[in-house]
Design a protein around this motif. Structure first.
Motif, PDB file in Angstrom:
ATOM      1  N   PRO A  66      13.705  30.272 -30.776  1.00  0.00           N
ATOM      2  CA  PRO A  66      12.819  31.420 -31.022  1.00  0.00           C
ATOM      3  C   PRO A  66      13.284  32.625 -30.215  1.00  0.00           C
ATOM      4  O   PRO A  66      13.675  32.494 -29.049  1.00  0.00           O
ATOM      5  CB  PRO A  66      11.452  30.915 -30.552  1.00  0.00           C
ATOM      6  CG  PRO A  66      11.535  29.423 -30.668  1.00  0.00           C
ATOM      7  CD  PRO A  66      12.955  29.084 -30.331  1.00  0.00           C
ATOM      8  N   LEU A 111      12.808  37.086 -29.537  1.00  0.00           N
ATOM      9  CA  LEU A 111      12.015  38.302 -29.651  1.00  0.00           C
ATOM     10  C   LEU A 111      12.874  39.484 -29.239  1.00  0.00           C
ATOM     11  O   LEU A 111      13.576  39.427 -28.229  1.00  0.00           O
ATOM     12  CB  LEU A 111      10.796  38.208 -28.718  1.00  0.00           C
ATOM     13  CG  LEU A 111       9.992  39.488 -28.469  1.00  0.00           C
ATOM     14  CD1 LEU A 111       9.198  39.864 -29.723  1.00  0.00           C
ATOM     15  CD2 LEU A 111       9.045  39.296 -27.275  1.00  0.00           C
ATOM     16  N   ARG A 170      17.007  46.838 -34.504  1.00  0.00           N
ATOM     17  CA  ARG A 170      16.912  46.113 -35.781  1.00  0.00           C
ATOM     18  C   ARG A 170      18.146  45.234 -35.992  1.00  0.00           C
ATOM     19  O   ARG A 170      18.036  44.092 -36.463  1.00  0.00           O
ATOM     20  CB  ARG A 170      16.765  47.103 -36.930  1.00  0.00           C
ATOM     21  CG  ARG A 170      15.439  47.864 -36.943  1.00  0.00           C
ATOM     22  CD  ARG A 170      15.305  48.711 -38.206  1.00  0.00           C
ATOM     23  NE  ARG A 170      14.145  49.583 -38.127  1.00  0.00           N
ATOM     24  CZ  ARG A 170      14.189  50.874 -37.830  1.00  0.00           C
ATOM     25  NH1 ARG A 170      15.369  51.452 -37.601  1.00  0.00           N
ATOM     26  NH2 ARG A 170      13.084  51.593 -37.779  1.00  0.00           N
ATOM     27  N   ALA A 177      17.824  42.141 -33.802  1.00  0.00           N
ATOM     28  CA  ALA A 177      16.858  41.168 -34.324  1.00  0.00           C
ATOM     29  C   ALA A 177      17.393  40.457 -35.550  1.00  0.00           C
ATOM     30  O   ALA A 177      17.179  39.242 -35.726  1.00  0.00           O
ATOM     31  CB  ALA A 177      15.540  41.867 -34.645  1.00  0.00           C
ATOM     32  N   SER A 178      18.098  41.184 -36.421  1.00  0.00           N
ATOM     33  CA  SER A 178      18.615  40.559 -37.640  1.00  0.00           C
ATOM     34  C   SER A 178      19.778  39.621 -37.353  1.00  0.00           C
ATOM     35  O   SER A 178      20.053  38.704 -38.140  1.00  0.00           O
ATOM     36  CB  SER A 178      19.045  41.635 -38.642  1.00  0.00           C
ATOM     37  OG  SER A 178      20.152  42.380 -38.156  1.00  0.00           O
ATOM     38  N   HIS A 218      16.403  33.386 -35.517  1.00  0.00           N
ATOM     39  CA  HIS A 218      14.944  33.342 -35.479  1.00  0.00           C
ATOM     40  C   HIS A 218      14.392  34.573 -34.757  1.00  0.00           C
ATOM     41  O   HIS A 218      13.398  34.489 -34.033  1.00  0.00           O
ATOM     42  CB  HIS A 218      14.470  32.058 -34.786  1.00  0.00           C
ATOM     43  CG  HIS A 218      15.072  30.818 -35.371  1.00  0.00           C
ATOM     44  ND1 HIS A 218      14.714  30.327 -36.602  1.00  0.00           N
ATOM     45  CD2 HIS A 218      16.045  29.985 -34.895  1.00  0.00           C
ATOM     46  CE1 HIS A 218      15.422  29.243 -36.867  1.00  0.00           C
ATOM     47  NE2 HIS A 218      16.237  29.014 -35.847  1.00  0.00           N
ATOM     48  N   ARG A 230      12.612  38.169 -34.066  1.00  0.00           N
ATOM     49  CA  ARG A 230      11.451  38.953 -34.508  1.00  0.00           C
ATOM     50  C   ARG A 230      11.446  40.259 -33.736  1.00  0.00           C
ATOM     51  O   ARG A 230      11.590  40.265 -32.512  1.00  0.00           O
ATOM     52  CB  ARG A 230      10.158  38.178 -34.231  1.00  0.00           C
ATOM     53  CG  ARG A 230       8.889  38.896 -34.696  1.00  0.00           C
ATOM     54  CD  ARG A 230       7.663  38.002 -34.502  1.00  0.00           C
ATOM     55  NE  ARG A 230       7.336  37.790 -33.104  1.00  0.00           N
ATOM     56  CZ  ARG A 230       6.481  38.540 -32.414  1.00  0.00           C
ATOM     57  NH1 ARG A 230       5.881  39.563 -32.987  1.00  0.00           N
ATOM     58  NH2 ARG A 230       6.222  38.270 -31.143  1.00  0.00           N
ATOM     59  N   VAL A 274       9.588  43.629 -32.432  1.00  0.00           N
ATOM     60  CA  VAL A 274       8.328  44.301 -32.117  1.00  0.00           C
ATOM     61  C   VAL A 274       8.662  45.712 -31.643  1.00  0.00           C
ATOM     62  O   VAL A 274       9.405  45.881 -30.670  1.00  0.00           O
ATOM     63  CB  VAL A 274       7.537  43.544 -31.035  1.00  0.00           C
ATOM     64  CG1 VAL A 274       6.335  44.367 -30.580  1.00  0.00           C
ATOM     65  CG2 VAL A 274       7.089  42.185 -31.550  1.00  0.00           C
ATOM     66  N   GLU A 294       3.214  35.567 -27.404  1.00  0.00           N
ATOM     67  CA  GLU A 294       3.473  35.036 -28.742  1.00  0.00           C
ATOM     68  C   GLU A 294       4.805  34.288 -28.790  1.00  0.00           C
ATOM     69  O   GLU A 294       4.910  33.215 -29.396  1.00  0.00           O
ATOM     70  CB  GLU A 294       3.456  36.174 -29.763  1.00  0.00           C
ATOM     71  CG  GLU A 294       3.547  35.690 -31.199  1.00  0.00           C
ATOM     72  CD  GLU A 294       3.263  36.766 -32.214  1.00  0.00           C
ATOM     73  OE1 GLU A 294       3.528  36.526 -33.413  1.00  0.00           O
ATOM     74  OE2 GLU A 294       2.773  37.847 -31.831  1.00  0.00           O
ATOM     75  N   LEU A 295       5.834  34.845 -28.143  1.00  0.00           N
ATOM     76  CA  LEU A 295       7.117  34.148 -28.082  1.00  0.00           C
ATOM     77  C   LEU A 295       6.978  32.806 -27.379  1.00  0.00           C
ATOM     78  O   LEU A 295       7.471  31.773 -27.866  1.00  0.00           O
ATOM     79  CB  LEU A 295       8.139  35.015 -27.350  1.00  0.00           C
ATOM     80  CG  LEU A 295       9.475  34.341 -27.004  1.00  0.00           C
ATOM     81  CD1 LEU A 295      10.245  33.968 -28.262  1.00  0.00           C
ATOM     82  CD2 LEU A 295      10.319  35.245 -26.096  1.00  0.00           C
ATOM     83  N   THR A 305       5.262  30.235 -29.452  1.00  0.00           N
ATOM     84  CA  THR A 305       6.169  29.737 -30.485  1.00  0.00           C
ATOM     85  C   THR A 305       7.123  28.695 -29.906  1.00  0.00           C
ATOM     86  O   THR A 305       7.372  27.645 -30.511  1.00  0.00           O
ATOM     87  CB  THR A 305       6.965  30.902 -31.100  1.00  0.00           C
ATOM     88  OG1 THR A 305       6.057  31.839 -31.680  1.00  0.00           O
ATOM     89  CG2 THR A 305       7.923  30.401 -32.166  1.00  0.00           C
TER      90      THR A 305
END
Length: 263
Positions: free
Chosen positions: A194, A196, A212, A215-216, A220, A222, A224, A247-248, A251
């Motif tokens: 996971p 972030l 971006r 993250a891509s 996994h 995400r 923010v 949240e991370l 997860t």
């Protein structure tokens, strides 16, 4: 994992600050039962700088030893700005110890030749007694977003104070280590944990497009995006940053429980 399934977390600071930038997050995460290690990079907050040539690999190995001392075989590794570069070096060198990854205000590519030259030039200037105060006063506010600079003078004063207190030798060493770092995109593509990515909407140093892309790249990942925030979300938007980390960590905890149930 702890008995309460609260994964340990490591928090890595930005340049030229120290681990106190994570005070709000560390308090809340400890209150939730997470073991938290706020790590000061060599040369910061009284940590010895040593005489080794600048290298983020050395910093990553320092962190591994510190985790060993704390009895922390694995952890979610979270870094902001320079701390993000350290987190990626740690992932490359100690992949099996990374339960999850948090990257704030950082990029996965190496510096361009021009960018690396600027860092090395900054390192020279910060060591110049006649230049240092003006350099800190001119550059430090750019770590903060326009909203923070206009609406929160206390935050600006705190960040400038931390920057002014940093050991110039440590700042120069860190800038040279960052300038020499390799790109990390291949390592991030293989990071099957996971992850972030946090980006300040008003970050003047790392663009939203770079966030971006980061993250891509993560399998996994995400993203923010924190509004009205610059390069230091943990300081400028502490509650929003903490919520994203919670949240991370939740997860990661769920993934670890599911893995244990499957055994």
């Amino acid at each position: 994992m702890t008995p309460a399934n609260r994964p340990p977390v490591v928090l890595l600071h930005a340049l030229p600050l120290d681990s106190s930038m994570w005070d709000t997050q560390a308090r809340r995460l400890r209150a939730r039962g997470h073991p938290v290690l706020t790590h000061d990079q060599r040369g910061f907050a009284g940590t010895p700088l040593g005489t080794d040539p600048p290298s983020l690999d050395l910093v990553a190995d320092d962190l591994a030893r510190r985790m060993d001392q704390r009895g922390m075989p694995r952890a979610v590794v979270v870094g902001a700005s320079m701390g993000g570069y350290v987190a990626m070096a740690f992932l490359r060198r100690h992949r099996a110890r990374v339960l999850g990854l948090g990257l704030l205000s950082t990029r996965g590519t190496a510096d361009t030749p021009e960018g690396a030259a600027r860092r090395r030039g900054f390192a020279e200037l910060i060591l110049d007694d006649s230049q240092r105060d003006r350099l800190v006063a001119r550059t430090t506010p750019t770590l903060l977003g326009a909203t923070t600079r206009s609406a929160s003078p206390d935050t600006v004063a705190r960040v400038v104070s931390l920057a002014a207190a940093a050991d110039p030798e440590a700042v120069a060493w860190a800038q040279r280590a960052i300038a020499a770092r390799p790109g990390a995109l291949d390592d991030l593509r293989r990071a099957d944990v996971p992850a972030l990515v946090v980006a300040g909407e008003e970050d003047e140093l790392v663009s939203l497009d770079e966030a971006r892309r980061l993250a891509s790249t993560l399998p996994h990942g995400r993203l923010v995006t924190v509004p009205r925030t610059g390069h230091l979300p943990p300081v400028e938007a502490p509650q929003r940053t903490t919520d994203a980390l919670v949240e991370l960590l939740d997860t990661v905890g769920a993934a670890e429980r599911n893995g244990a149930d499957a055994c």
